[in-house]
Design a protein around this motif. Structure first.
Motif, mmCIF file in Angstrom:
data_model
loop_
_atom_site.group_PDB
_atom_site.id
_atom_site.type_symbol
_atom_site.label_atom_id
_atom_site.label_comp_id
_atom_site.label_asym_id
_atom_site.label_seq_id
_atom_site.Cartn_x
_atom_site.Cartn_y
_atom_site.Cartn_z
ATOM 1 N N ASP A 17 37.897 61.661 55.996
ATOM 2 C CA ASP A 17 38.902 62.431 55.259
ATOM 3 C C ASP A 17 39.139 63.791 55.916
ATOM 4 O O ASP A 17 40.270 64.266 55.980
ATOM 5 C CB ASP A 17 38.477 62.603 53.799
ATOM 6 N N TRP A 20 41.101 62.748 59.419
ATOM 7 C CA TRP A 20 42.412 62.099 59.350
ATOM 8 C C TRP A 20 43.166 62.357 58.046
ATOM 9 O O TRP A 20 44.257 61.822 57.849
ATOM 10 C CB TRP A 20 42.275 60.594 59.597
ATOM 11 N N ARG A 21 42.589 63.094 57.128
ATOM 12 C CA ARG A 21 43.247 63.436 55.858
ATOM 13 C C ARG A 21 43.655 62.218 55.044
ATOM 14 O O ARG A 21 44.697 62.201 54.392
ATOM 15 C CB ARG A 21 44.468 64.313 56.099
ATOM 16 N N ARG A 22 42.809 61.199 55.082
ATOM 17 C CA ARG A 22 43.059 60.015 54.251
ATOM 18 C C ARG A 22 41.749 59.288 54.040
ATOM 19 O O ARG A 22 40.793 59.460 54.795
ATOM 20 C CB ARG A 22 44.109 59.101 54.876
ATOM 21 N N PRO A 24 40.575 55.468 53.738
ATOM 22 C CA PRO A 24 41.068 54.095 53.899
ATOM 23 C C PRO A 24 40.411 53.112 52.928
ATOM 24 O O PRO A 24 39.262 53.281 52.518
ATOM 25 C CB PRO A 24 40.676 53.765 55.341
ATOM 26 N N HIS A 63 47.433 61.205 40.492
ATOM 27 C CA HIS A 63 48.181 60.764 41.677
ATOM 28 C C HIS A 63 49.616 60.366 41.324
ATOM 29 O O HIS A 63 50.549 60.712 42.046
ATOM 30 C CB HIS A 63 47.463 59.595 42.356
ATOM 31 N N GLY A 71 45.886 62.076 46.607
ATOM 32 C CA GLY A 71 46.215 60.838 47.284
ATOM 33 C C GLY A 71 45.685 59.610 46.576
ATOM 34 O O GLY A 71 44.763 59.688 45.754
ATOM 35 N N GLY A 73 43.987 57.343 47.972
ATOM 36 C CA GLY A 73 42.619 57.141 48.444
ATOM 37 C C GLY A 73 41.606 57.838 47.559
ATOM 38 O O GLY A 73 40.513 57.321 47.324
ATOM 39 N N ASP A 74 41.967 59.017 47.056
ATOM 40 C CA ASP A 74 41.079 59.727 46.134
ATOM 41 C C ASP A 74 40.879 58.919 44.850
ATOM 42 O O ASP A 74 39.773 58.843 44.316
ATOM 43 C CB ASP A 74 41.638 61.110 45.799
ATOM 44 N N PRO A 120 41.335 68.416 51.922
ATOM 45 C CA PRO A 120 41.092 67.065 51.400
ATOM 46 C C PRO A 120 40.109 67.113 50.230
ATOM 47 O O PRO A 120 39.185 67.932 50.212
ATOM 48 C CB PRO A 120 40.506 66.323 52.601
#
Length: 138
Positions: A17, A20-22, A24, A63, A71, A73-74, A120
């Motif tokens: 996170d 890549w700020r995400r 998966p 979200h 996000g 993902g969170d 993030p």
């Protein structure tokens, strides 16, 4: 052994996170599944499932209402950390659930000089959950 695996999982999520700020699906969802199965085997399946569902609901609503702020993902990570902390009781769940946004807000305040840079939330979720559970295990 399970604690070590959870720490490795949380570390991988944190690094991913931050870089890549995400978050998966291939990291969030299998981890949540293993945590929920482990909690069920340990006789804590119901509190873990409740914790996972409750935290997921909070994050999913956030979200949906403000996708730029939180996000998907969170929300998916909330299944795993909610299940983990829920397995240890409502007080541990609440401590982690409140601690994560406080940590993220603190990081955001500390990085105000970097305009346009987001913070993030996944790392804070992992740190808050690990710290809350550590209170019980240590």
């Amino acid at each position: 052994m399970m604690a070590g695996a959870v720490l490795v999982w949380m570390s991988a999520l944190t690094v991913y996170d931050l870089r890549w700020r995400r978050l998966p699906n291939w990291l969030t969802l299998p981890g949540a599944t293993v945590i929920l199965i482990g909690a069920a085997v340990a006789g804590r399946g119901a509190p873990a499932a409740f914790g996972a569902a409750a935290l997921f609901a909070l994050y999913a609503v956030t979200h949906l209402l403000a996708p730029a702020a939180m996000g998907a993902g969170d929300a998916k990570l909330a299944l795993g950390v909610g299940g983990l902390t829920g397995a240890f009781g409502p007080d541990i769940w609440l401590l982690a659930a409140l601690g994560a946004p406080v940590l993220t807000a603190g990081c955001a305040l500390a990085t105000l000089t970097r305009r346009g840079r987001t913070v993030p939330h996944g790392p804070s979720m992992c740190v808050a959950s690990a710290a809350a559970v550590a209170l019980v295990l240590v």
